[in-house]
Design a protein around this motif. Structure first.
Motif, short mmCIF file in Angstrom:
data_model
loop_
_atom_site.label_atom_id
_atom_site.label_comp_id
_atom_site.label_asym_id
_atom_site.label_seq_id
_atom_site.Cartn_x
_atom_site.Cartn_y
_atom_site.Cartn_z
N GLY A 188 0.82 -1.21 0.00
CA GLY A 188 0.00 0.00 0.00
C GLY A 188 0.84 1.25 0.00
O GLY A 188 0.45 2.27 0.58
N MET A 189 2.00 1.19 -0.68
CA MET A 189 2.96 2.29 -0.66
C MET A 189 2.97 3.02 -2.00
O MET A 189 3.16 2.40 -3.05
N PRO A 190 2.80 4.34 -2.01
CA PRO A 190 2.94 5.10 -3.26
C PRO A 190 4.40 5.14 -3.72
O PRO A 190 5.32 4.79 -2.98
N ALA A 191 4.59 5.55 -4.97
CA ALA A 191 5.92 5.74 -5.53
C ALA A 191 5.97 7.11 -6.22
O ALA A 191 4.94 7.62 -6.68
N TYR A 192 7.17 7.68 -6.31
CA TYR A 192 7.33 9.02 -6.88
C TYR A 192 8.61 9.09 -7.69
O TYR A 192 9.61 8.43 -7.36
N LEU A 193 8.58 9.89 -8.77
CA LEU A 193 9.76 10.13 -9.60
C LEU A 193 9.57 11.44 -10.35
O LEU A 193 8.49 12.03 -10.32
N GLU A 194 10.64 11.89 -11.01
CA GLU A 194 10.54 13.01 -11.94
C GLU A 194 10.98 12.52 -13.32
O GLU A 194 12.12 12.09 -13.49
N ALA A 195 10.09 12.58 -14.31
CA ALA A 195 10.44 12.21 -15.68
C ALA A 195 11.13 13.40 -16.34
O ALA A 195 10.71 14.54 -16.17
N SER A 196 12.18 13.11 -17.10
CA SER A 196 12.97 14.19 -17.70
C SER A 196 12.76 14.33 -19.20
O SER A 196 13.48 15.08 -19.85
N SER A 197 11.76 13.62 -19.74
CA SER A 197 11.42 13.79 -21.16
C SER A 197 9.97 13.39 -21.35
O SER A 197 9.40 12.62 -20.55
N ALA A 198 9.36 13.90 -22.42
CA ALA A 198 7.97 13.54 -22.71
C ALA A 198 7.85 12.04 -22.99
O ALA A 198 6.84 11.41 -22.63
N ARG A 199 8.86 11.47 -23.61
CA ARG A 199 8.84 10.04 -23.90
C ARG A 199 8.83 9.21 -22.62
O ARG A 199 8.04 8.26 -22.47
N SER A 200 9.71 9.55 -21.68
CA SER A 200 9.75 8.79 -20.44
C SER A 200 8.46 8.99 -19.65
O SER A 200 7.99 8.07 -18.98
N LYS A 201 7.88 10.17 -19.71
CA LYS A 201 6.60 10.42 -19.04
C LYS A 201 5.54 9.44 -19.55
O LYS A 201 4.79 8.85 -18.76
N THR A 202 5.47 9.26 -20.86
CA THR A 202 4.50 8.34 -21.44
C THR A 202 4.75 6.90 -20.98
O THR A 202 3.82 6.16 -20.66
N LEU A 203 6.02 6.51 -20.94
CA LEU A 203 6.35 5.16 -20.51
C LEU A 203 5.97 4.92 -19.05
O LEU A 203 5.45 3.87 -18.70
N TYR A 204 6.23 5.91 -18.20
CA TYR A 204 5.85 5.77 -16.80
C TYR A 204 4.34 5.72 -16.62
O TYR A 204 3.83 5.03 -15.73
N GLU A 205 3.62 6.45 -17.44
CA GLU A 205 2.15 6.41 -17.35
C GLU A 205 1.62 5.01 -17.59
O GLU A 205 0.63 4.59 -16.99
N ARG A 206 2.28 4.25 -18.45
CA ARG A 206 1.87 2.87 -18.71
C ARG A 206 2.03 1.99 -17.48
O ARG A 206 1.40 0.94 -17.37
N LEU A 207 2.89 2.41 -16.55
CA LEU A 207 3.13 1.64 -15.33
C LEU A 207 2.32 2.17 -14.15
O LEU A 207 2.53 1.73 -13.02
N GLY A 208 1.42 3.10 -14.41
CA GLY A 208 0.53 3.58 -13.36
C GLY A 208 0.89 4.90 -12.73
O GLY A 208 0.19 5.37 -11.83
N PHE A 209 1.98 5.54 -13.18
CA PHE A 209 2.34 6.86 -12.66
C PHE A 209 1.46 7.93 -13.32
O PHE A 209 1.10 7.83 -14.49
N VAL A 210 1.16 8.96 -12.54
CA VAL A 210 0.31 10.06 -13.01
C VAL A 210 1.05 11.37 -12.78
O VAL A 210 1.60 11.61 -11.69
N PHE A 211 1.06 12.22 -13.79
CA PHE A 211 1.66 13.55 -13.67
C PHE A 211 0.92 14.33 -12.58
O PHE A 211 -0.30 14.38 -12.55
N THR A 212 1.67 14.95 -11.69
CA THR A 212 1.06 15.65 -10.56
C THR A 212 0.34 16.94 -10.97
O THR A 212 -0.44 17.48 -10.18
N GLY A 213 0.60 17.44 -12.17
CA GLY A 213 -0.12 18.61 -12.67
C GLY A 213 0.70 19.86 -12.80
O GLY A 213 0.32 20.78 -13.52
N THR A 214 1.83 19.94 -12.12
CA THR A 214 2.67 21.13 -12.19
C THR A 214 4.07 20.73 -12.64
O THR A 214 4.80 20.08 -11.87
#
Length: 234
Positions: A188-214
């Motif tokens: 029941g533990m969240p995870a956090y990261l910072e994506a450094s490219s639009a491509r990596s952001k998309t890849l992380y989204e496939r694994l359940g990560f969500v952009f925080t909005g800012t």
């Protein structure tokens, strides 16, 4: 600098076994991270001169590696062609609720931050400054990523995941991430990261990560970073 060469889509390539890094592999992993980040947009902004970037990378990223080895854990492929650094972070007001289990200590911080446990982000910030004295852009990245890093809930923080330049798009990133994300779901533990490219952001989204909005928009024409949060899946 909490940026990433991230998980690539799995292919038919055979991925070596994933295991915990051994202390004696520290220098080899530091060199792997330094080489993998040579073409990263954020690292290129922080260290615009390529020769200087190559010279300081092992020491610079070694700061995060040492923090993960001390306060969290490092997963690697058995051939040391890929690595992922994890640091458990305790949220404000938490009392040992990190759910880390075993030998993983709750603590750590983002770049230059005020860590919760261990020696904290003050030591990280000082060591980063020593890795490249006088580099104001390193300080700026540290301050901006620290400001964006959520501090109200305990979570597992992924400051760095890399694959060797010749071993990308072969599924190594996914192989490294999947066991830890499964662990997050169990605990029941969240995870956090910072994506450094639009491509990596998309890849992380496939694994359940969500952009925080800012986003984190670095000044002087610098690149954008995307803070991303993953809630555990029931």
């Amino acid at each position: 600098m909490t940026v990433h060469q991230t998980a690539a889509a799995a292919t038919t390539a055979v991925v070596p076994e994933v295991r915990r890094a051994r202390p004696e592999e520290r220098d080899a992993i530091s060199l792997l991270i330094g080489e993998a980040f040579m073409e990263d947009p954020v690292s290129g902004w922080v260290f615009p001169d390529e020769d200087h970037r190559r010279a300081v990378h092992p020491g610079f990223f070694g700061v995060f590696l040492d923090a993960a080895l001390r306060d969290g854990w490092v997963d690697v492929t058995d051939d040391l062609s890929a690595a992922a650094l994890w640091i458990p972070v305790r949220g404000d007001g938490a009392e040992g609720d990190g759910g880390s289990g075993g030998d993983d200590r709750v603590g750590g911080a983002g770049l230059g931050g005020d860590g919760a446990g261990g020696d904290g982000g003050d030591e990280i910030g000082e060591r980063l400054a020593q890795a490249d004295p006088g580099n104001d852009r390193a300080r700026i990245v540290g301050e901006m990523t620290d400001a964006a890093h959520p501090g109200d809930r305990s979570h597992y923080y992924l400051p760095t995941i890399v694959a060797a330049p010749g071993r990308r798009s072969e599924g190594r990133g996914r192989a490294l991430l999947t066991p830890v994300l499964d662990r997050c779901d169990r605990e029941g533990m969240p995870a956090y990261l910072e994506a450094s490219s639009a491509r990596s952001k998309t890849l992380y989204e496939r694994l359940g990560f969500v952009f925080t909005g800012t986003p984190i928009d670095l000044p002087d024409g610098g690149p954008r970073m995307w803070p991303m949060w993953r809630e555990p899946r029931g």
